[in-house]
Design a protein around this motif. Structure first.
Motif, mmCIF file in Angstrom:
data_model
loop_
_atom_site.group_PDB
_atom_site.id
_atom_site.type_symbol
_atom_site.label_atom_id
_atom_site.label_comp_id
_atom_site.label_asym_id
_atom_site.label_seq_id
_atom_site.Cartn_x
_atom_site.Cartn_y
_atom_site.Cartn_z
ATOM 1 N N UNK A 197 -47.561 89.081 -10.252
ATOM 2 C CA UNK A 197 -47.803 89.893 -9.256
ATOM 3 C C UNK A 197 -46.356 89.798 -8.205
ATOM 4 N N UNK A 198 -45.768 90.872 -8.092
ATOM 5 C CA UNK A 198 -44.467 90.883 -7.239
ATOM 6 C C UNK A 198 -44.891 90.947 -5.732
ATOM 7 N N UNK A 199 -44.156 90.689 -4.778
ATOM 8 C CA UNK A 199 -44.257 90.848 -3.444
ATOM 9 C C UNK A 199 -43.632 91.939 -2.735
ATOM 10 N N UNK A 212 -43.511 87.319 -1.826
ATOM 11 C CA UNK A 212 -44.892 87.259 -0.863
ATOM 12 C C UNK A 212 -46.069 87.675 -1.898
ATOM 13 N N UNK A 213 -45.777 88.045 -3.157
ATOM 14 C CA UNK A 213 -47.006 88.294 -4.113
ATOM 15 C C UNK A 213 -47.847 86.925 -4.021
ATOM 16 N N UNK A 242 -43.258 80.718 -1.549
ATOM 17 C CA UNK A 242 -43.108 82.118 -1.473
ATOM 18 C C UNK A 242 -41.945 82.553 -0.403
ATOM 19 N N UNK A 243 -41.879 83.620 -0.397
ATOM 20 C CA UNK A 243 -40.500 84.288 0.779
ATOM 21 C C UNK A 243 -40.897 83.286 1.866
ATOM 22 N N UNK A 277 -42.957 81.915 -7.307
ATOM 23 C CA UNK A 277 -41.636 81.934 -6.855
ATOM 24 C C UNK A 277 -41.448 82.452 -5.545
ATOM 25 N N UNK A 278 -40.482 81.698 -5.038
ATOM 26 C CA UNK A 278 -39.747 81.794 -3.621
ATOM 27 C C UNK A 278 -39.539 83.381 -3.671
ATOM 28 N N UNK A 279 -38.446 83.371 -3.090
ATOM 29 C CA UNK A 279 -37.805 84.958 -2.423
ATOM 30 C C UNK A 279 -37.315 85.655 -3.790
ATOM 31 N N UNK A 280 -37.125 86.890 -3.332
ATOM 32 C CA UNK A 280 -36.808 88.041 -4.230
ATOM 33 C C UNK A 280 -36.268 87.499 -5.915
#
Length: 197
Positions: free
Chosen positions: A71-73, A111-112, A129-130, A158-161
């Motif tokens: 799931x992307x953010x 942010x997913x 997350x971010x 996973x954290x940021x982009x």
């Protein structure tokens, strides 16, 4: 033996790199010998999805029951857009929970993680997350950690982009071995960060 299936679920306003980065890693892994089939999917039938920077992406079907669901953010800080909109709607979180209950390994980028939190998959778990969503994630009883990738077994965050690349490379190593992961990393000229968990 059947291929492992990975599906990356897209929605209007998703962040391009959150989805396309892992997709490229998985496709390169398949070319390097991993028995992995990857698809860009949507919750409901749609020919195209428009990402957060207006990239239009052609989809490859609707969400099935994959072995790995990513799931992307994107769009958490803007009302009625991206992750914020799908969390408020609730249907994607319900679908993620259903796939998880039926045995899928679920992963999020950026942010997913808020979609996973809304599905009650992160309560009591370490999660990343971010930075813009860390307080919101903590309010869902997740143990927020400042890491690029957190592996908690059947749930990964996973954290940021750009950490989506680290996440995907780690999943490739975990499922198909270090040789495949190293081959992909070298081909993409990307050195993966350490994993927490």
């Amino acid at each position: 033996m059947a291929d492992t299936t990975a599906e990356i679920v897209l929605f209007d306003g998703f962040d391009e790199l959150d989805a396309i980065g892992p997709y490229e890693v998985f496709e390169n892994a398949a070319q390097a010998g991993a028995a992995l089939e990857t698809s860009l999917v949507t919750l409901e039938e749609s020919d195209f999805v428009t990402a957060s920077h207006d990239l239009r992406v052609e989809t490859q079907g609707t969400l099935d029951q994959p072995d790995i669901l990513v799931v992307p953010g994107g769009g958490w800080t803007t009302a009625n857009e991206g992750v914020r909109a799908v969390v408020d709607d609730g249907e994607l979180s319900d679908a993620v929970d259903e796939r998880f209950t039926n045995g899928a390994t679920v992963a999020s980028v950026c942010t997913g993680a808020m979609v996973l939190a809304e599905a009650d998959l992160l309560e009591g778990r370490p999660a990343a997350t971010h930075p813009v969503a860390e307080d919101d994630l903590a309010s869902h009883a997740a143990n927020v950690v400042d890491e690029r990738v957190v592996d908690d077994g059947d749930v990964l965050t996973a954290g940021g982009v750009t950490s989506g690349l680290d996440l995907a490379l780690w999943l490739v190593e975990r499922e198909f071995g270090e040789d495949v992961s190293s081959t992909v990393s070298e081909e993409m000229a990307y050195e993966r960060d350490e994993i927490f968990g």
